[in-house]
Design a protein around this motif. Sequence first.
Motif, PDB file in Angstrom:
ATOM      1  N   GLY A  60       0.778  -1.232   0.000  1.00 12.68           N
ATOM      2  CA  GLY A  60       0.000   0.000   0.000  1.00 12.68           C
ATOM      3  C   GLY A  60       0.805   1.274   0.000  1.00 12.68           C
ATOM      4  O   GLY A  60       0.235   2.370  -0.034  1.00 12.68           O
ATOM      5  N   ALA A  61       2.137   1.169   0.027  1.00 15.06           N
ATOM      6  CA  ALA A  61       2.984   2.369   0.118  1.00 15.06           C
ATOM      7  C   ALA A  61       3.271   2.925  -1.269  1.00 15.06           C
ATOM      8  O   ALA A  61       3.366   2.194  -2.254  1.00 15.06           O
ATOM      9  N   SER A  62       3.463   4.225  -1.318  1.00  7.79           N
ATOM     10  CA  SER A  62       3.717   4.925  -2.577  1.00  7.79           C
ATOM     11  C   SER A  62       5.221   5.066  -2.829  1.00  7.79           C
ATOM     12  O   SER A  62       6.053   4.522  -2.094  1.00  7.79           O
ATOM     13  N   HIS A  63       5.543   5.837  -3.843  1.00  7.90           N
ATOM     14  CA  HIS A  63       6.947   6.121  -4.167  1.00  7.90           C
ATOM     15  C   HIS A  63       7.634   6.904  -3.054  1.00  7.90           C
ATOM     16  O   HIS A  63       8.836   6.778  -2.855  1.00  7.90           O
ATOM     17  N   TRP A  64       6.866   7.718  -2.315  1.00  8.52           N
ATOM     18  CA  TRP A  64       7.430   8.618  -1.298  1.00  8.52           C
ATOM     19  C   TRP A  64       7.546   7.875   0.029  1.00  8.52           C
ATOM     20  O   TRP A  64       6.988   8.282   1.049  1.00  8.52           O
ATOM     21  N   LEU A  65       8.305   6.811   0.027  1.00 11.54           N
ATOM     22  CA  LEU A  65       8.221   5.772   1.047  1.00 11.54           C
ATOM     23  C   LEU A  65       8.551   6.263   2.457  1.00 11.54           C
ATOM     24  O   LEU A  65       7.833   5.961   3.414  1.00 11.54           O
TER      25      LEU A  65
END
Length: 369
Positions: free
Chosen positions: A337-342
């Motif tokens: 569920g995490a995005s690129h902006w970890l």
Amino acid sequence: MARLLHNLLLLTVRLTIKVRVLGYWSLIYGYCALCTAVALLKLWWSILIRPTTTFQWAIRETPPACLNDTSLGTHCYVRIKESGLRFHYVAAGERGRPLMLLLHGFPEFWFSWRYQLREFKSEFRVVAVDMRGYGDSDQPLSTESYRLDYLVTDVKDIVEYLGYNRCLLVGHDCGGIIAWLFAIHYPEMVVKLIVLNSPHPSVLADYALRHPSQLLKSSHFFFFQLPRLPELMLSINDFKALKSLFTSRNTGIGRKGRWLTTEDLETYLYAFSQPGALTAALNYFRTVFSVLPLSQNEVRSPVLLLWGERDAFLEQEMAEACRIYIRNHFRLNIISGASHWLQQDQPDIVNTLIWTFLKEGEGRKIYRN
């Protein structure tokens, strides 16, 4: 006869190499042209529906208060004698402790590591640097000044000027690419390497050329090769495109993540609304194709690769492919569920995984200089 066959074989190899090089650059310039056409259509549409606001954007004069939050660390500067550049960084944790050096990506600056500055200062000297051209660090004017070899040398110089000969190196996005390259060229200076949502440079180049879906997701690499137009597209409608990178449904932090506050978002608008800031940041992309393919690939440090499952820019298959270039322990964690902006999206999970990796193996004594 043998000499003739040898010469024919040599000629065939040379022609093959030239054809591949020609095809490589034809692909780049062709895709740049396509991206230009798409950008111009978007610009035309924006002018059509917002004729009075499209070309309006404001330089933020006053930094948001959170940039001076003392709990994040102390603002410092170091001038590198060899390059003549002055670098800004924020440092937390006692001097003399093992160095953890944090390298941000695009479009970020030191503030993207705020959760890690607070978390790791108990045991490390944590330094989040504004990379060359970013934030309060110097901005060389020429595009050539942002070549990857210069950026890698910057890291070496900063480590040494801070009084260390090795570090725990952490990089995200473009900072991850630089971290990979630094570990390749200066293995003796990297105790452990931690990379967030950034594949090994050779994996990225090879995978993108063989997978059109990744090539599409990497279209910003090609669009940013153009002069001036990318800066304009990121600025129009008061930096709407810049805001959407962090907040939109497709590219921004997910519903389960730690969303940026209004003040957090304003820090990025403050940093990138300054004169020359966008051009300096985009120059990282404008030199990247000149160094591929790499002549050296192997990473000899232990590596932790953290990957956001919902990364809108990078396909997950590249994460596992990095293993072939690592000649040491390799740990890969995919964060659901995490995005690129970890490191901003899921800081608690990221910090826990980093702690686990740091405590593995040889013990804490290996971090000392």
